[in-house]
Design a protein around this motif. Structure first.
Motif: not given
Length: 230
Positions: A122-123, A126, A130
């Protein structure tokens, strides 16, 4: 864990640098970028070479080269940590090489980037899920990550596309990003191409990464670089 933190910060910094089109701040975890070292006259001559006829770029400090298509344009890119960019201005096609030199202990083992990704998906995603979509006021679609190899080095490959709207044009752009760690160097190789062009000749674009070569046998050059200023 330190290396994981560094890589995460590295990817976010890289995206932010692309988004803001300005220099990223130097931290205690990174060495100065290649561009900063050149501007500050911290490098001797002949640390890189570019053959404008064959469009072949070699960087002897970071031990990497790329044989770009002969008819493409090339420069050093706009991001702080980009060392080489080749592109077709009239087609919005770009291939770029970014390198960040991490400050790590001499005895610190280089982690496997795929193993890191399994722990911190997830990190580490990012930036691509995102920050980059935010830059283009769009969203990442058809995102997928996979383990690949580049010249026998474990590589993390990410693929996605996003919608681009520019003046009266609207089209999808395909991004393919490869990341690997070698020693204290983080390499990112990124391809951006309008999806309509990619779909016409996927083999050509997929095989561009094969033109990357990691240079070996440059120990004498590196010793010379380290003696700068002595």
């Amino acid at each position: 864990m330190k290396n994981i933190t560094l890589l995460l910060f590295f990817t976010i910094t890289l995206a932010s640098c692309q988004e803001n089109k300005k220099k990223a701040g130097v931290t205690d975890d990174f060495e100065k970028s290649y561009k900063e070292q050149k501007d500050a006259d911290l490098l001797p001559e002949h640390t890189e070479h570019f053959d404008s006829i064959t469009n072949l770029y070699s960087n002897y400090k970071y031990k990497v080269s790329f044989d770009a298509p002969n008819h493409w344009s090339s420069d050093a890119g706009v991001s702080e940590h980009t060392i080489f960019r080749t592109f077709q201005p009239d087609s919005a096609i770009t291939f770029a090489i970014n390198v960040i030199e991490l400050k790590v202990a001499e005895n610190e083992k280089t982690p496997d980037i795929w193993e890191m990704y399994q722990i911190q998906k997830e990190k580490m995603d990012y930036t691509y899920k995102v920050l980059i979509p935010k830059q283009f006021n769009s969203k990442a679609e058809d995102f997928k990550a996979s383990k690949t190899y580049l010249k026998n080095k474990t590589t993390l490959k990410r693929e996605f596309k996003y919608l681009v709207r520019e003046l009266d044009l609207e089209y999808y752009n395909t991004s393919i990003v490869y990341q690997t760690l070698i020693g204290n160097l983080s390499y990112t190789f990124s391809l951006d191409v309008p999806t309509m062009f990619y779909d016409e000749n996927p083999n050509f674009y997929d095989n561009l990464i094969r033109n990357v070569t990691f240079l070996y046998g440059k120990d004498d050059v590196n010793k010379y670089l380290n003696k700068k200023g002595n």
